[in-house]
Motif scaffolding. Structure first.
Motif, mmCIF file in Angstrom:
data_model
loop_
_atom_site.group_PDB
_atom_site.id
_atom_site.type_symbol
_atom_site.label_atom_id
_atom_site.label_comp_id
_atom_site.label_asym_id
_atom_site.label_seq_id
_atom_site.Cartn_x
_atom_site.Cartn_y
_atom_site.Cartn_z
ATOM 1 N N UNK A 156 0.837 -1.210 0.000
ATOM 2 C CA UNK A 156 0.000 0.000 0.000
ATOM 3 C C UNK A 156 0.868 1.254 0.000
ATOM 4 N N UNK A 157 1.958 1.223 0.751
ATOM 5 C CA UNK A 157 2.840 2.408 0.786
ATOM 6 C C UNK A 157 3.450 2.616 -0.603
ATOM 7 N N UNK A 158 3.920 1.524 -1.191
ATOM 8 C CA UNK A 158 4.527 1.674 -2.525
ATOM 9 C C UNK A 158 3.517 2.245 -3.526
ATOM 10 N N UNK A 159 2.327 1.685 -3.515
ATOM 11 C CA UNK A 159 1.325 2.181 -4.478
ATOM 12 C C UNK A 159 1.066 3.669 -4.288
ATOM 13 N N UNK A 160 0.986 4.065 -3.019
ATOM 14 C CA UNK A 160 0.684 5.479 -2.746
ATOM 15 C C UNK A 160 1.844 6.378 -3.198
ATOM 16 N N UNK A 161 3.073 5.888 -2.957
ATOM 17 C CA UNK A 161 4.231 6.744 -3.236
ATOM 18 C C UNK A 161 4.607 6.762 -4.721
ATOM 19 N N UNK A 162 4.161 5.780 -5.466
ATOM 20 C CA UNK A 162 4.467 5.786 -6.904
ATOM 21 C C UNK A 162 3.312 6.342 -7.727
ATOM 22 N N UNK A 163 2.237 6.727 -7.050
ATOM 23 C CA UNK A 163 1.091 7.274 -7.772
ATOM 24 C C UNK A 163 1.482 8.605 -8.425
ATOM 25 N N UNK A 164 0.673 8.992 -9.419
ATOM 26 C CA UNK A 164 1.019 10.173 -10.224
ATOM 27 C C UNK A 164 1.098 11.444 -9.390
ATOM 28 N N UNK A 165 0.338 11.509 -8.282
ATOM 29 C CA UNK A 165 0.325 12.758 -7.502
ATOM 30 C C UNK A 165 1.340 12.749 -6.363
ATOM 31 N N UNK A 166 2.164 11.724 -6.300
ATOM 32 C CA UNK A 166 3.158 11.660 -5.220
ATOM 33 C C UNK A 166 4.418 12.426 -5.634
ATOM 34 N N UNK A 167 5.250 12.808 -4.660
ATOM 35 C CA UNK A 167 6.445 13.596 -4.988
ATOM 36 C C UNK A 167 7.379 12.850 -5.928
ATOM 37 N N UNK A 168 7.959 13.599 -6.860
ATOM 38 C CA UNK A 168 8.903 12.990 -7.793
ATOM 39 C C UNK A 168 10.234 13.732 -7.823
ATOM 40 N N UNK A 169 10.349 14.685 -6.939
ATOM 41 C CA UNK A 169 11.602 15.430 -6.907
ATOM 42 C C UNK A 169 11.986 15.699 -5.454
ATOM 43 N N UNK A 170 12.368 14.632 -4.756
ATOM 44 C CA UNK A 170 12.806 14.771 -3.367
ATOM 45 C C UNK A 170 14.195 15.401 -3.356
ATOM 46 N N UNK A 171 14.579 15.969 -2.224
ATOM 47 C CA UNK A 171 15.939 16.525 -2.153
ATOM 48 C C UNK A 171 17.000 15.425 -2.096
ATOM 49 N N UNK A 172 16.592 14.222 -1.689
ATOM 50 C CA UNK A 172 17.583 13.160 -1.496
ATOM 51 C C UNK A 172 16.849 11.835 -1.450
ATOM 52 N N UNK A 173 17.600 10.753 -1.448
ATOM 53 C CA UNK A 173 16.936 9.445 -1.369
ATOM 54 C C UNK A 173 16.231 9.274 -0.033
ATOM 55 N N UNK A 174 15.301 8.301 0.008
ATOM 56 C CA UNK A 174 14.485 8.160 1.208
ATOM 57 C C UNK A 174 14.160 6.681 1.419
ATOM 58 N N UNK A 175 14.537 6.179 2.595
ATOM 59 C CA UNK A 175 14.326 4.763 2.898
ATOM 60 C C UNK A 175 13.175 4.586 3.884
ATOM 61 N N UNK A 176 12.273 3.664 3.547
ATOM 62 C CA UNK A 176 11.115 3.386 4.405
ATOM 63 C C UNK A 176 11.058 1.883 4.665
ATOM 64 N N UNK A 177 10.651 1.510 5.890
ATOM 65 C CA UNK A 177 10.519 0.092 6.211
ATOM 66 C C UNK A 177 9.390 -0.106 7.210
ATOM 67 N N UNK A 178 8.823 -1.307 7.166
ATOM 68 C CA UNK A 178 7.739 -1.654 8.092
ATOM 69 C C UNK A 178 8.140 -2.917 8.848
ATOM 70 N N UNK A 179 8.077 -2.850 10.165
ATOM 71 C CA UNK A 179 8.422 -4.009 10.992
ATOM 72 C C UNK A 179 7.195 -4.853 11.270
ATOM 73 N N UNK A 180 7.424 -6.175 11.355
ATOM 74 C CA UNK A 180 6.281 -7.050 11.610
ATOM 75 C C UNK A 180 6.584 -8.176 12.572
ATOM 76 N N UNK A 181 7.817 -8.195 13.107
ATOM 77 C CA UNK A 181 8.207 -9.292 13.997
ATOM 78 C C UNK A 181 9.133 -8.739 15.078
ATOM 79 N N UNK A 182 9.372 -9.516 16.133
ATOM 80 C CA UNK A 182 10.221 -8.993 17.223
ATOM 81 C C UNK A 182 11.655 -8.723 16.782
ATOM 82 N N UNK A 183 12.051 -9.252 15.617
ATOM 83 C CA UNK A 183 13.442 -9.047 15.175
ATOM 84 C C UNK A 183 13.529 -8.104 13.976
#
Lengths: 504, 474
Positions: A156-183
């Protein structure tokens, strides 16, 4: 105004690289060296296409594999692309659960993009100033210890961020992650969502500002916000919109998110993003930052029972994450033959074959491919992570992957270890191989040895991704590669309980 | 003052600091002039990493100064730096303006030729061409000249295709041939098509498998690459190259239409044939039972269909009965609808004739039965058929096989056999896979009085024949 922009910012402002997609065939016909520098080295990265100065004319494509999930059919398409490149072709599993293909001609790009689209793959915005591949629990959906299945959230995050109205000119790269386990150690990301409770309800606490670079290394810190799972995509978009508008575009070495947090103050930053979130119709609540992630990542290697009765995953060690066309095709075939045809890539650059029925495990373990990609590799090889190195990257000071593999193999010949030791190898201070996360971190360097300047590494020790995470610290500022096996042998004996094998 | 600062930076004990300062220089955040001056004066050593950082920061006057000094006298470090750094910046106008003229002013010898070759410039191309035409690949002392071949390819001057092809095909050291082929690869779309295709076809047959394999890969990338690849059919390729050639052929996915068993179950021999075919064709193969719904086609199937522009429907039926005449056209229509629904606009569904109509099949059957029967009387058994067309087919087949056919109900072949004037010693049920007829023959006492041949596809000869024929389909 435009005159004050740096060369990179000018190039991005003039034309978004995504607009090159329909022209890829024409660009190939012109020849890559007819492309202007900005197109060649900047804009094509919006399509996931990387010019490699070290192999001019032979390009790299970086995919997007949300949560590291890939199907046998998809892997086969990629294997076919690499296979066409003959001895120039290879692929690397990355530290973002992703895959990058090497050795491609510009002529290959248009048909490859079409083939990828046909099997549901994309390489859109996988490089440069974009939200990079979004990572999640590699065991999502099959993990007996799972807190929450990260796959739909990451998707869902990827779809939202690659949609046509999402930013396409960030100042720098951006890393996102989602945790789902104790490790789910994810504090090296600009934005990490870690599973956390609020009033008895499971959701996510927001961590911000993690990154490694040549100038500064930070673990993400709690922002003090809690989100329901259905808010992650909106929140990510709000963060990126704010970052696009307010991030530093003057100095690229001070433009990662943590610098913006520093500039606004944690509270000021939180308020600003909240405002953006509310404008998108989203909501978040204050939170202590306490979460359910409390130990180091599992390797996931070997045969392991899934939470589904009668099914297993089989984790295979891929030495330093390097694949070739034949092994990719064979991995796809093995996953199809013995599992459900699905594979996962891990941040430790290994691969998991999932949904293997108990009665099929033995046959899988007998596959010839497993001689090369072992389910129970040595204690060092299992968790040896490496950046690309100077074979393909002009920043790297040493051939990282080949050095890592040779040194680790040599050490495993010499030593017995009571447990796995995570080593992170990187070719230069840009730290793509995340040396600060390793129990042992190694960074390419130069040092004087016998009167000559030679290839060397700095050694870092003490990186911890457990309950009390910390970054590795400098232990030795220059060990020539020729001395490295001996130096590491001593370290492993002294600090990690290794025992020397009896001489043959 | 500057001298002290720069030298100190470069001699810092921590190599990360040195690396970071050089990154600042590379990005234009440090002035280049002091570095240039100190290199000229021999105060800092012009190592490859320093020069790599400096390359993009100099104007033409700066480059001329650099080349007049120690760097120009011994350009080894400059060459190393340029190999790593120049390719990504050689298209920038300011870099070209700074470097091309000063490099053209240098003698046309090895390091300078390679440096000028890193820029795409017709004058540079002419120099590379001239040097390569004069080079003698057989002379080990000139081995370095092979490095110029990929650079000549990158110049993308159409007239150079001839030289690159000639060297790739010539009996010269392998390193030269590989370098020439890489030159063809990196300029691929610039070369005249027909000579290129002819040359690559020839190279595909080369005794060096590495060279041949790359030639096959390049053929596949040409605009009419599939036609070119098909022309290699039957040529003598090295075994590893054959595999590669097969993988490059964009073969259409196959749908094999077969008689299923009860509830549409596909007999194992047919499943095995499909699996073997899938491997040898490197393309998806589905098996569809006449009486069952269409099998699921996954994304890989549709991708292969789109890539090849077609789906091939092959009825593995031995007789022109209702199934071949009515059901197969209906199945083809259904696949056309599915292709349209999958939005594969240009994908055609090619319906092949039913297997029994293939002359090669009929001859194989004739040879097989002749071999099994010897001098003994043989009858081939088939399901009863209606209509003039079927009658003509049966009579034709009997003539080709040289033995009479016997129409029989699958459940009771004894009755039809009892009516034969001469009891056959060999019975051949006309079926690819086990079915009710083959089972009735074995269970109903026929096997006591006559030899009953097994279902045809269980015979290795038939399996091999079908594999070869179906593999050869586009």
């Amino acid at each position: 105004m435009a005159a004050t922009l740096s060369k990179i910012e000018q190039a991005k402002a003039e034309l978004c690289g995504l607009e090159l997609a329909p022209r890829l065939g024409d660009l190939a016909a012109q020849g890559w060296d007819k492309l202007d520098e900005a197109t060649l080295t900047i804009r094509l990265k919006w399509l996931g296409i990387f010019f490699r100065p070290v192999t001019p004319g032979r390009f790299m494509v970086r995919l997007r594999l949300p949560n590291g999930v890939i199907t046998a059919n998809q892997l086969e398409v990629l294997a076919d692309a690499v296979d066409r490149c003959g001895e120039h072709g290879s692929a690397d599993i990355t530290t973002r659960q992703n895959l990058q293909l090497r050795g491609l001609l510009l002529e290959d790009m248009a048909p490859l993009m079409e083939a990828m689209q046909a099997v549901g793959l994309t390489s859109q915005q996988s490089g440069h100033d974009n939200p990079r591949n979004i990572t999640g629990n590699p065991l999502a959906g099959i993990d007996p210890e799972e807190i929450v299945d990260t796959r739909p959230l990451v998707e869902a995050i990827q779809q939202r961020l690659l949609a046509a109205d999402a930013p396409r000119n960030l100042p720098r790269k951006f890393n996102i992650a989602v945790g789902g386990a104790p490790d789910s150690f994810l504090l090296h990301n600009d934005l990490a969502f870690l599973p956390a409770d609020h009033n008895g309800e499971l959701g996510f606490t927001v961590m911000v500002g993690g990154f490694f670079s040549a100038q500064r290394n930070e673990l993400a810190i709690p922002l003090g916000l809690w989100l329901r799972a259905d808010q992650l995509a909106n929140y990510s978009l709000a963060t990126l919109r704010h970052f696009e508008r307010c991030g530093n575009r003057q100095a690229r070495n001070k433009s990662r998110l943590m610098y913006l947090v520093d500039e606004l103050g944690l509270e000021g930053y939180r308020e600003a993003v909240l405002e953006e979130l509310v404008a998108l119709g989203g909501e978040a609540v204050p939170h202590s930052g306490q979460h359910h992630v409390n130990r180091s990542p599992r390797s996931g290697l070997g045969v392991q029972p899934q939470k589904q009765e009668g099914l297993n995953w089989v984790g295979l060690g891929v030495p330093v994450g390097r694949l070739d066309a034949a092994s990719m095709a064979e991995l796809a075939a093995v996953a199809r033959r013995h599992g459900s045809g699905e594979l996962r890539f891990t941040e430790a650059q290994n691969v998991l074959i999932v949904n293997v029925p108990a009665e099929g495990v033995e046959a899988l373990l007998a596959e010839p491919l497993l001689q090369r990609f072992q389910p129970e590799p040595g204690a060092l090889m299992a968790e040896a992570v490496s950046c690309t190195g100077n074979r393909y990257c002009s920043f790297a000071l040493i051939p990282t992957k080949t050095t890592a593999q040779a040194v680790v193999e040599e050490l495993e010949r010499r030593l017995e270890l009571p447990h796995a030791v995570r080593s992170h190898w990187t070719g230069c201070p840009n730290a793509c191989g995340q040396p600060y996360m390793g129990e042992i971190g190694l960074m390419g360097a130069k040092a004087r040895h016998e009167g000559q300047m030679v290839e060397a590494v700095k050694i870092f020790l003490g990186g911890d991704m457990g309950a009390d995470p910390k970054l590795a610290e400098l232990h030795d500022k220059g060990v020539p590669l020729v001395l490295l096996p001996d130096v590491l042998e001593e370290l492993l004996v002294e600090h990690f309980g290794a025992r020397r094998r009896a001489a043959a | 003052m500057e001298t002290t600062v720069i030298s100190a930076l470069l001699e810092l004990s921590d190599s990360t600091d040195r690396w970071q300062h050089l990154q600042l220089l590379r990005r234009g955040r440090l002035p280049a002039q002091p570095w240039l001056e100190q290199i000229e004066q021999g105060e800092i050593c012009a190592t490859a990493d320093v020069l790599a950082a400096l390359l993009g920061q100099l104007n033409r006057a700066g480059v001329e100064r650099l080349l007049r000094g120690p760097v120009g006298r011994d350009p080894a470090a400059l060459l190393e730096a340029a190999r790593r750094e120049l390719p990504s910046m050689a298209s920038a106008l300011e870099v070209q303006q700074a470097w091309v003229e000063p490099l053209l002013a240098q003698p046309p010898t090895a390091p300078w030729l390679e440096l000028i070759g890193l820029f795409r410039d017709p004058r540079g191309a002419a120099r590379l061409r001239m040097a390569l035409e004069a080079a003698d690949p057989a002379d080990p002392a000139q081995a370095n000249a092979q490095r110029l071949l990929p650079l000549l390819g990158r110049q993308r001057q159409p007239q150079d295709a001839a030289l690159l092809l000639e060297l790739a095909l010539a009996p010269v050291p392998l390193a030269w041939r590989r370098a020439a082929l890489e030159g063809l690869a990196v300029g691929l779309s610039a070369w005249p098509l027909q000579p290129l295709a002819d040359g690559l076809q020839q190279l595909s047959l080369d005794l060096d498998p590495g060279l041949a394999a790359q030639a096959v890969d390049l053929l596949a990338r040409l605009p009419d690459g599939q036609r070119q690849l098909r022309q290699l059919q039957g040529k003598t390729l090295a075994p590893s190259v054959v595999d590669r050639w097969r993988r490059r052929l964009q073969r259409a996915p196959l749908v094999l239409v077969v008689h299923g068993r009860q509830a549409g179950v596909i007999p194992e021999v047919l499943q095995q044939l499909a699996a073997d075919l899938e491997q040898s064709r490197s393309a998806p193969v589905l098996v569809q039972a006449l009486t069952a719904t269409s099998p699921e086609a996954d994304e890989r199937f549709w991708w292969a269909a789109r890539r090849a522009g077609a789906i091939s429907l092959v009825p593995l039926l031995l007789l022109p009965g209702d199934h071949a005449r009515s059901d197969v056209p209906a199945i083809a229509r259904h696949w056309r609808q599915r292709a349209a629904a999958a939005m594969l606009g240009d994908v055609v569904v090619r319906r092949r004739p039913f297997l029994g109509a293939w002359p090669q099949w009929q001859h194989l059957l004739a040879d097989l039965l002749a071999e099994r029967a010897g001098d003994r009387p043989l009858a081939w058994l088939h399901h009863p058929l209606q209509g003039a067309l079927s009658a003509r087919y049966l009579s034709h087949l009997a003539a080709v096989l040289g033995h009479p056919g016997v129409a029989t109900a699958y459940s009771d072949p004894q009755a039809a056999l009892a009516a034969q004037p001469q009891p056959p010693a060999v019975l051949a049920p006309l079926t690819l896979a086990p079915n009710r007829l083959s089972e009735s023959l074995n269970m109903g006492g026929c096997s006591a009085t006559a030899e009953v041949l097994p279902p045809l596809l269980t015979l290795p000869t038939v399996h091999r024949f079908l594999l070869a024929q179906l593999e050869a389909l586009p």
